[in-house]
Scaffold this motif. Sequence first.
Motif, PDB file in Angstrom:
ATOM      1  N   SER A   1       6.267  41.271  12.500  1.00 15.93           N
ATOM      2  CA  SER A   1       6.125  41.004  11.073  1.00 15.93           C
ATOM      3  C   SER A   1       6.421  42.617  10.669  1.00 15.93           C
ATOM      4  CB  SER A   1       4.435  41.046  10.729  1.00 15.93           C
ATOM      5  OG  SER A   1       3.896  42.146  11.472  1.00 15.93           O
ATOM      6  N   LEU A   2       6.801  42.661   9.440  1.00 13.59           N
ATOM      7  CA  LEU A   2       6.955  43.994   8.636  1.00 13.59           C
ATOM      8  C   LEU A   2       6.473  44.299   7.372  1.00 13.59           C
ATOM      9  CD1 LEU A   2       8.721  46.837   8.950  1.00 13.59           C
ATOM     10  CD2 LEU A   2      10.535  45.432   7.749  1.00 13.59           C
ATOM     11  N   GLU A   3       6.126  45.386   7.313  1.00 18.11           N
ATOM     12  CA  GLU A   3       5.168  45.799   5.727  1.00 18.11           C
ATOM     13  C   GLU A   3       5.791  47.168   5.509  1.00 18.11           C
ATOM     14  OE1 GLU A   3       0.931  46.528   3.554  1.00 18.11           O
ATOM     15  OE2 GLU A   3       1.066  45.943   5.474  1.00 18.11           O
ATOM     16  N   LEU A   4       6.324  47.090   4.284  1.00 18.17           N
ATOM     17  CA  LEU A   4       6.833  48.477   3.581  1.00 18.17           C
ATOM     18  C   LEU A   4       5.776  48.683   2.367  1.00 18.17           C
ATOM     19  CD1 LEU A   4      10.708  47.953   3.795  1.00 18.17           C
ATOM     20  CD2 LEU A   4       9.245  49.546   5.052  1.00 18.17           C
TER      21      LEU A   4
ATOM     22  N   GLY B   1       4.676  47.054  -2.743  1.00 19.08           N
ATOM     23  CA  GLY B   1       4.818  46.810  -1.334  1.00 19.08           C
ATOM     24  C   GLY B   1       5.314  45.343  -1.196  1.00 19.08           C
ATOM     25  N   PHE B   2       5.780  45.003   0.385  1.00 18.54           N
ATOM     26  CA  PHE B   2       6.498  44.023   0.536  1.00 18.54           C
ATOM     27  C   PHE B   2       5.924  43.745   1.940  1.00 18.54           C
ATOM     28  CE2 PHE B   2       9.071  45.624  -2.410  1.00 18.54           C
ATOM     29  CZ  PHE B   2       9.511  44.795  -3.225  1.00 18.54           C
ATOM     30  N   LYS B   3       5.437  42.470   2.687  1.00 18.61           N
ATOM     31  CA  LYS B   3       4.966  42.070   3.567  1.00 18.61           C
ATOM     32  C   LYS B   3       5.980  40.829   4.293  1.00 18.61           C
ATOM     33  CE  LYS B   3       0.773  41.400   3.084  1.00 18.61           C
ATOM     34  NZ  LYS B   3      -0.657  41.181   3.304  1.00 18.61           N
ATOM     35  N   GLY B   4       6.244  40.717   5.197  1.00 19.56           N
ATOM     36  CA  GLY B   4       7.072  39.612   5.845  1.00 19.56           C
ATOM     37  C   GLY B   4       6.854  39.233   7.062  1.00 19.56           C
TER      38      GLY B   4
ATOM     39  N   PRO C   1       7.517  23.190  17.804  1.00 19.24           N
ATOM     40  CA  PRO C   1       7.294  23.445  16.380  1.00 19.24           C
ATOM     41  C   PRO C   1       8.445  24.398  15.639  1.00 19.24           C
ATOM     42  CG  PRO C   1       5.657  23.924  17.714  1.00 19.24           C
ATOM     43  CD  PRO C   1       6.282  23.624  18.834  1.00 19.24           C
ATOM     44  N   GLY C   2       8.605  24.186  14.165  1.00 20.65           N
ATOM     45  CA  GLY C   2       9.557  25.029  13.558  1.00 20.65           C
ATOM     46  C   GLY C   2       9.249  26.320  13.513  1.00 20.65           C
ATOM     47  N   THR C   3      10.170  26.939  13.095  1.00 25.54           N
ATOM     48  CA  THR C   3       9.618  28.485  12.672  1.00 25.54           C
ATOM     49  C   THR C   3       8.939  28.692  11.352  1.00 25.54           C
ATOM     50  OG1 THR C   3      12.057  29.226  13.824  1.00 25.54           O
ATOM     51  CG2 THR C   3      10.593  30.908  12.361  1.00 25.54           C
ATOM     52  N   THR C   4       7.873  29.354  11.434  1.00 26.02           N
ATOM     53  CA  THR C   4       7.147  29.760  10.240  1.00 26.02           C
ATOM     54  C   THR C   4       7.509  31.139   9.553  1.00 26.02           C
ATOM     55  OG1 THR C   4       5.360  28.404  11.181  1.00 26.02           O
ATOM     56  CG2 THR C   4       4.914  29.911   9.137  1.00 26.02           C
ATOM     57  N   ILE C   5       7.897  30.993   8.211  1.00 26.35           N
ATOM     58  CA  ILE C   5       8.319  32.400   7.689  1.00 26.35           C
ATOM     59  C   ILE C   5       7.446  32.681   6.573  1.00 26.35           C
ATOM     60  CG2 ILE C   5      10.297  33.694   6.635  1.00 26.35           C
ATOM     61  CD1 ILE C   5      12.065  31.546   8.039  1.00 26.35           C
ATOM     62  N   SER C   6       6.986  33.899   6.376  1.00 26.08           N
ATOM     63  CA  SER C   6       6.251  34.326   5.308  1.00 26.08           C
ATOM     64  C   SER C   6       6.731  35.655   4.538  1.00 26.08           C
ATOM     65  CB  SER C   6       4.696  34.544   5.681  1.00 26.08           C
ATOM     66  OG  SER C   6       4.734  35.619   6.509  1.00 26.08           O
ATOM     67  N   PHE C   7       6.401  35.725   3.260  1.00 24.86           N
ATOM     68  CA  PHE C   7       6.939  36.805   2.519  1.00 24.86           C
ATOM     69  C   PHE C   7       5.985  37.246   1.419  1.00 24.86           C
ATOM     70  CE2 PHE C   7       9.042  38.554  -1.211  1.00 24.86           C
ATOM     71  CZ  PHE C   7       9.410  39.630  -0.683  1.00 24.86           C
ATOM     72  N   SER C   8       5.530  38.326   1.198  1.00 22.45           N
ATOM     73  CA  SER C   8       4.331  38.818   0.268  1.00 22.45           C
ATOM     74  C   SER C   8       4.684  39.874  -0.543  1.00 22.45           C
ATOM     75  CB  SER C   8       2.952  38.617   1.012  1.00 22.45           C
ATOM     76  OG  SER C   8       2.523  37.459   1.759  1.00 22.45           O
ATOM     77  N   PRO C   9       5.074  39.889  -1.584  1.00 24.05           N
ATOM     78  CA  PRO C   9       5.141  41.044  -2.375  1.00 24.05           C
ATOM     79  C   PRO C   9       3.707  41.528  -3.194  1.00 24.05           C
ATOM     80  CG  PRO C   9       6.021  39.355  -3.472  1.00 24.05           C
ATOM     81  CD  PRO C   9       5.789  38.716  -2.573  1.00 24.05           C
ATOM     82  N   TYR C  10       3.413  42.705  -3.257  1.00 26.60           N
ATOM     83  CA  TYR C  10       2.020  43.065  -4.123  1.00 26.60           C
ATOM     84  C   TYR C  10       2.398  44.220  -4.967  1.00 26.60           C
ATOM     85  CZ  TYR C  10       1.558  46.325  -0.132  1.00 26.60           C
ATOM     86  OH  TYR C  10       1.755  47.147   0.842  1.00 26.60           O
ATOM     87  N   LEU C  11       1.294  44.309  -5.633  1.00 29.98           N
ATOM     88  CA  LEU C  11       1.098  45.517  -6.557  1.00 29.98           C
ATOM     89  C   LEU C  11      -0.375  45.905  -6.400  1.00 29.98           C
ATOM     90  CD1 LEU C  11       2.327  47.646  -8.762  1.00 29.98           C
ATOM     91  CD2 LEU C  11       1.378  46.358 -10.279  1.00 29.98           C
ATOM     92  N   SER C  12      -0.466  47.265  -6.190  1.00 32.81           N
ATOM     93  CA  SER C  12      -2.066  47.797  -5.967  1.00 32.81           C
ATOM     94  C   SER C  12      -2.093  48.988  -6.701  1.00 32.81           C
ATOM     95  CB  SER C  12      -2.083  48.021  -4.309  1.00 32.81           C
ATOM     96  OG  SER C  12      -3.220  48.687  -4.247  1.00 32.81           O
ATOM     97  N   ILE C  13      -3.256  49.077  -7.388  1.00 26.82           N
ATOM     98  CA  ILE C  13      -3.520  50.312  -8.213  1.00 26.82           C
ATOM     99  C   ILE C  13      -4.920  50.870  -7.540  1.00 26.82           C
ATOM    100  CG2 ILE C  13      -4.112  51.053 -10.583  1.00 26.82           C
ATOM    101  CD1 ILE C  13      -2.609  48.532 -11.599  1.00 26.82           C
ATOM    102  N   GLU C  14      -4.943  52.108  -7.067  1.00 28.92           N
ATOM    103  CA  GLU C  14      -6.021  52.595  -6.739  1.00 28.92           C
ATOM    104  C   GLU C  14      -6.639  53.792  -7.416  1.00 28.92           C
ATOM    105  OE1 GLU C  14      -4.708  54.231  -2.765  1.00 28.92           O
ATOM    106  OE2 GLU C  14      -3.951  52.279  -2.107  1.00 28.92           O
ATOM    107  N   GLY C  15      -7.834  54.012  -7.089  1.00 30.00           N
ATOM    108  CA  GLY C  15      -8.240  55.554  -7.757  1.00 30.00           C
ATOM    109  C   GLY C  15      -8.623  55.058  -9.196  1.00 30.00           C
TER     110      GLY C  15
END
Length: 313
Positions: free
Chosen positions: A151-154, A165-168, A202-216
């Motif tokens: 997995s990779l998250e940026l 950000g993006f997670k996959g 089993p077949g390969t499982t692929i996931s992808f998740s974009p997100y927007l975060s507001i802190e403070g």
Amino acid sequence: WLGYGIPIQMQFGGKITGAGLSWNINKNIVENFSIGWESGIFSSQSAISLDSKVADESFILKEGFLFDIFSTYKNLTKTLKLSNLYEKKVDIMDQNIYARYTFGADFIAHCRRIKGIAQLGCIIPTSEKINIKNPASINIGTNGHLGFYGSLELDFLLKEDINLGFKGSVIGQKSEIKNCRLPYDTEQKKYGTVVTRATVSPGTTISFSPYLSIEGLREGLGLRLEYSVFNHLADSIKVHDKTVNYNKFATRTYSQWAQEHVCFAAFFDFTRKSDHHSFEPFVGLNIHIPVNFFFSNNSARCYSISCIFEVLF
């Protein structure tokens, strides 16, 4: 009811409810590199409901006629050696053992900071496998298959306290030999009339998740909006007995699925408060809502609420 010449569609519904406790323990080995273990306990109840829908609305289903329909269905499940359409259990989740590497850079590509997390892991199956004699049976893991993933998250800090950000991830599972229930014609896999020994890849499982975060928003308070899609490719099934006939196309079609969720999250980071204390946890609340924007198919629509409690020690 076929004798009446009335086409009747039998519609299958159902419900899954569950609650659990999961944990994630992470230990730094050297700078930017750590190892961890994730697992949990899960309690679930699942059931399948049966409803009838008459294509000809002018035909009224009488009570006795409905009794005949459901009695026939009950006899069919007995013929297929299926148990009741309900399951309740407490289960141990699969064991996730992983290695994690974090990296980042400041003031690059018009961002104040770019942070990345790369992770490699092994999923050891410990959860109870699906019972092929119960159509309501579910599994909360890899269903007995050893899994490996990357997995990779940026995370991009665009402005102060605004992150995009993006997670996959990509998950592969090892082949296993097991008893399978397969469709002979176009019946659902859970009601397949063919029970045989087979090698399941089993077949390969692929996931992808974009997100927007507001802190403070107020000291440590923050909000997050995330969209997630999971796509499981078709399984490969090799039946050991070559004389067994089954619908290979339906088997592949029913084994692939896709899910989409939108997550609304609120969190509070005590380390960002102006007055510091020795105990400063991170707490959060996530609400996952199933959606069908682009890809969802062959999957249950499950809502979930999760609470997060994280502390450094």
